[in-house]
Design an enzyme around this catalytic site. Sequence first.
Site, PDB file in Angstrom:
ATOM      1  N   ASP A  66      -1.684 -19.597  18.529  1.00 33.05           N
ATOM      2  CA  ASP A  66      -0.439 -19.154  17.885  1.00 33.05           C
ATOM      3  C   ASP A  66       0.471 -20.334  17.523  1.00 33.05           C
ATOM      4  O   ASP A  66       1.023 -20.375  16.427  1.00 33.05           O
ATOM      5  CB  ASP A  66       0.294 -18.193  18.833  1.00 33.05           C
ATOM      6  CG  ASP A  66       1.500 -17.541  18.185  1.00 33.05           C
ATOM      7  OD1 ASP A  66       1.443 -17.270  16.970  1.00 33.05           O
ATOM      8  OD2 ASP A  66       2.505 -17.303  18.889  1.00 33.05           O
ATOM      9  N   GLU A 104       9.930 -21.018  24.573  1.00 24.48           N
ATOM     10  CA  GLU A 104      10.559 -19.810  24.027  1.00 24.48           C
ATOM     11  C   GLU A 104      10.983 -18.932  25.186  1.00 24.48           C
ATOM     12  O   GLU A 104      10.227 -18.781  26.157  1.00 24.48           O
ATOM     13  CB  GLU A 104       9.574 -19.041  23.155  1.00 24.48           C
ATOM     14  CG  GLU A 104       9.168 -19.773  21.906  1.00 24.48           C
ATOM     15  CD  GLU A 104       8.331 -18.891  21.010  1.00 24.48           C
ATOM     16  OE1 GLU A 104       8.915 -18.187  20.180  1.00 24.48           O
ATOM     17  OE2 GLU A 104       7.112 -18.890  21.168  1.00 24.48           O
ATOM     18  N   HIS A 119       1.892 -25.619  14.962  1.00 19.39           N
ATOM     19  CA  HIS A 119       3.216 -26.249  15.082  1.00 19.39           C
ATOM     20  C   HIS A 119       3.194 -27.532  15.919  1.00 19.39           C
ATOM     21  O   HIS A 119       3.720 -28.568  15.516  1.00 19.39           O
ATOM     22  CB  HIS A 119       4.235 -25.277  15.691  1.00 19.39           C
ATOM     23  CG  HIS A 119       4.290 -23.941  15.011  1.00 19.39           C
ATOM     24  ND1 HIS A 119       4.026 -23.775  13.674  1.00 19.39           N
ATOM     25  CD2 HIS A 119       4.594 -22.703  15.477  1.00 19.39           C
ATOM     26  CE1 HIS A 119       4.153 -22.487  13.357  1.00 19.39           C
ATOM     27  NE2 HIS A 119       4.496 -21.826  14.427  1.00 19.39           N
ATOM     28  N   LYS A 156      11.300 -26.987   8.730  1.00 19.92           N
ATOM     29  CA  LYS A 156      12.540 -27.087   9.510  1.00 19.92           C
ATOM     30  C   LYS A 156      13.231 -28.412   9.200  1.00 19.92           C
ATOM     31  O   LYS A 156      12.578 -29.454   9.116  1.00 19.92           O
ATOM     32  CB  LYS A 156      12.244 -26.998  11.016  1.00 19.92           C
ATOM     33  CG  LYS A 156      11.854 -25.593  11.465  1.00 19.92           C
ATOM     34  CD  LYS A 156      11.685 -25.528  12.955  1.00 19.92           C
ATOM     35  CE  LYS A 156      11.099 -24.199  13.383  1.00 19.92           C
ATOM     36  NZ  LYS A 156      12.074 -23.149  13.606  1.00 19.92           N
ATOM     37  N   ARG A 159       0.818  -1.217   0.000  1.00 15.69           N
ATOM     38  CA  ARG A 159       0.000   0.000   0.000  1.00 15.69           C
ATOM     39  C   ARG A 159       0.849   1.262   0.000  1.00 15.69           C
ATOM     40  O   ARG A 159       0.504   2.255  -0.590  1.00 15.69           O
ATOM     41  CB  ARG A 159      -0.901   0.016   1.227  1.00 15.69           C
ATOM     42  CG  ARG A 159      -2.268  -0.530   0.901  1.00 15.69           C
ATOM     43  CD  ARG A 159      -3.108  -0.655   2.137  1.00 15.69           C
ATOM     44  NE  ARG A 159      -2.674  -1.813   2.903  1.00 15.69           N
ATOM     45  CZ  ARG A 159      -3.467  -2.500   3.714  1.00 15.69           C
ATOM     46  NH1 ARG A 159      -4.704  -2.139   3.877  1.00 15.69           N
ATOM     47  NH2 ARG A 159      -3.022  -3.545   4.364  1.00 15.69           N
ATOM     48  N   LYS A 161       0.247 -18.260   7.879  1.00 10.98           N
ATOM     49  CA  LYS A 161      -0.575 -18.455   9.061  1.00 10.98           C
ATOM     50  C   LYS A 161      -0.855 -17.103   9.724  1.00 10.98           C
ATOM     51  O   LYS A 161      -0.116 -16.169   9.443  1.00 10.98           O
ATOM     52  CB  LYS A 161       0.100 -19.425  10.030  1.00 10.98           C
ATOM     53  CG  LYS A 161       1.283 -18.821  10.801  1.00 10.98           C
ATOM     54  CD  LYS A 161       1.827 -19.774  11.805  1.00 10.98           C
ATOM     55  CE  LYS A 161       1.179 -19.607  13.143  1.00 10.98           C
ATOM     56  NZ  LYS A 161       1.858 -18.643  14.035  1.00 10.98           N
ATOM     57  N   HIS A 171       5.516 -22.970   9.192  1.00  8.52           N
ATOM     58  CA  HIS A 171       6.964 -22.980   8.928  1.00  8.52           C
ATOM     59  C   HIS A 171       7.685 -24.111   9.670  1.00  8.52           C
ATOM     60  O   HIS A 171       8.781 -24.497   9.286  1.00  8.52           O
ATOM     61  CB  HIS A 171       7.598 -21.609   9.205  1.00  8.52           C
ATOM     62  CG  HIS A 171       7.850 -21.309  10.638  1.00  8.52           C
ATOM     63  ND1 HIS A 171       6.866 -20.907  11.495  1.00  8.52           N
ATOM     64  CD2 HIS A 171       8.989 -21.342  11.374  1.00  8.52           C
ATOM     65  CE1 HIS A 171       7.390 -20.715  12.697  1.00  8.52           C
ATOM     66  NE2 HIS A 171       8.683 -20.965  12.648  1.00  8.52           N
ATOM     67  N   LYS A 175       5.767 -18.844  26.325  1.00  8.50           N
ATOM     68  CA  LYS A 175       6.720 -17.744  26.152  1.00  8.50           C
ATOM     69  C   LYS A 175       7.301 -17.400  27.522  1.00  8.50           C
ATOM     70  O   LYS A 175       6.693 -17.661  28.551  1.00  8.50           O
ATOM     71  CB  LYS A 175       6.012 -16.523  25.572  1.00  8.50           C
ATOM     72  CG  LYS A 175       5.475 -16.785  24.168  1.00  8.50           C
ATOM     73  CD  LYS A 175       5.677 -15.595  23.273  1.00  8.50           C
ATOM     74  CE  LYS A 175       5.110 -15.822  21.895  1.00  8.50           C
ATOM     75  NZ  LYS A 175       6.143 -16.141  20.892  1.00  8.50           N
TER      76      LYS A 175
HETATM   77  C1  BG6 Z   1       5.423 -18.330  15.112  1.00  7.89           C
HETATM   78  C2  BG6 Z   1       4.662 -17.697  16.256  1.00  7.89           C
HETATM   79  O1  BG6 Z   1       4.562 -19.106  14.315  1.00  7.89           O
HETATM   80  O2  BG6 Z   1       6.446 -19.163  15.617  1.00  7.89           O
HETATM   81  C3  BG6 Z   1       5.605 -16.949  17.181  1.00  7.89           C
HETATM   82  O3  BG6 Z   1       3.679 -16.797  15.741  1.00  7.89           O
HETATM   83  C4  BG6 Z   1       6.750 -17.834  17.614  1.00  7.89           C
HETATM   84  O4  BG6 Z   1       4.909 -16.456  18.311  1.00  7.89           O
HETATM   85  C5  BG6 Z   1       7.409 -18.478  16.391  1.00  7.89           C
HETATM   86  O5  BG6 Z   1       7.688 -17.033  18.322  1.00  7.89           O
HETATM   87  C6  BG6 Z   1       8.475 -19.457  16.785  1.00  7.89           C
HETATM   88  O6  BG6 Z   1       9.145 -19.891  15.653  1.00  7.89           O
HETATM   89  P1  BG6 Z   1      10.595 -20.533  15.753  1.00  7.89           P
HETATM   90  O7  BG6 Z   1      10.909 -20.939  14.356  1.00  7.89           O
HETATM   91  O8  BG6 Z   1      11.495 -19.459  16.301  1.00  7.89           O
HETATM   92  O9  BG6 Z   1      10.470 -21.682  16.703  1.00  7.89           O
END
Ligand code: BG6
Length: 539
Positions: free
Chosen positions: A285, A266, A290, A232, A90, A198, A228, A390
């Site tokens: 999330d 995390e 995941h 990995k 945009r 996502k 994602h 987290k």
């Molecule tokens: C994302 C989440 O999908 O994955 C984040 O939205 C998270 O909150 C992240 O921190 C973690 O990804 P990775 O690859 O660092 O484990």
Amino acid sequence: MTRPANVPGTAPRTMRELRIAREGKRRAAAKVDGNPLREGLRLERVPDPHVMVLFGATGDLSHRKVFPALAQLWRTNLLPQDWMLVAFGRRPYDDEAFRAEIGKSLDQWSRVKLEPEVARQFLERITYHQGDFADDAAFDRLAARLDEMDREHGTSGHRLFYLATQPSAFPLVVGQLGRTGLDHEVHGGGWRRIVIEKPFGRDLDSAKRLNREVGKVFRESQVYRIDHYLGKETVRNLMVFRFGNGIFEPLWNRRYVDHVQITMAESIGVEERGSFYEETGATRDVVQNHLLQLLSLVAMEPPATFEADALRDEKVKVLRAIPEPTRAEVARSAVRGQYGPGWVGGEAAKGYREEHEVDPESETETFLATRLQVDDWRWSGVPFYLRAGKRLPKRATEIAIQFKDVPHRLFERAATDPEPNLLAIRIQPDEGILLRFGSKVPGLGLDIRTVTMDFTYGSAFNTDSPDAYETLILDAMLGDASLFTRADEVEAAWTIATPVVDSWLDGPAPDFPNYAAGSWGPEASDALIEQDGRHWRRI
Ligand code: BG6
């Protein structure tokens, strides 16, 4: 470094020239990576020439992940020679100003520093297209521009649309692509694919709605939904580990496995994503996607082939074998938490409610621990414990397969009992696989101690793994959907996650914050597993 093969106008035209050029690229790729050991390991495939259209090109995800991954693919000659990118956004930019911005992001976020000449060549392939997603004229102009690019660059009508926008814009952009006919794959007119980031929906209903909207325009085989984690290296290796080796699979069932633990810890908080996270929480999330993906890869049956659908069929079967949690079940088997102030890595950390753009009375969970059951022949009675949070003490994602104890204790006179065998698959960091077993302590007595055999990627392969985004983007360009989630799979995962978040809506307010930043989550998380006579693995 120069890339003469990529200079426009010198592109090979005959099949033979093309083969020679590809072989050259493959060799160059091995050299660029500086690792001659890679040569001959895998025949790299190069996608068809195409134009990629990136929506949300000025956003954080594009800058941090998408552009650096593309630049790395370009650098290692894995992108086709006739490849162009249209960055749709945009904000007002001309090509030069936008390229300069991307150049800065590449400096900041690239996994491997780009040689200046390679960076210059890469940036030259990018053009900026300003427009609002609601503006029909912007999409009409885009369609005309893409046709023009086909003529100028030989991109043959192949197009990869990539949605890295706010999720609320997904239906709008998809609708516009349908209106302009940009989704149509006409015979001989090139392929059209769409990659969707996502989060895919925020509950079962919205995911179904989004699937319907996308399905009105694109066929399922054209759709690539990103998680994602599936890109990995260690996650991809899960399948190789299970199905490329003969000795583990016979033990991979209720007869030998006591339980499975999947942890995604995390150390970071919500950083600058407070407003996003307020709407999301840990369950939506990372658990719905995941963690349930990791669970399905651990629990699935061997697929008959390595085709995308064969693989995804097996993963969907696992998700469908997990009973939809009832309210009572959630109360018994799910523990939510939110971090308060504390210390992480020797530094003071604020509580979640003090974070930027977070409601001071927020009830959003930053931690979830839960016990799930996979009710099928292989896993019946084996609990799967999942936890994600987290501001835990460290960053670590791990799958632990805890085997049953020996049926008969033979070494009763030993000073210590050996612990039951355990297989720990470290997804990140310090990627590797560890097997724990008992061994006799050298000496005249018969003491037993637990020892480990440890495989680490770093020392075994001596090469960097690609970033998940490199793998996934390349696969979408190649038309390989194995590492992307299918519509029914996303819905099956929401069928498990939605009742969990819904059951909290009308229940009593949680006692948040209930864990200190830098701890392993609320006490109730320990109680959840301890009431079953087990404990969380210390990571
Ligand atoms: C994302 C989440 O999908 O994955 C984040 O939205 C998270 O909150 C992240 O921190 C973690 O990804 P990775 O690859 O660092 O484990």
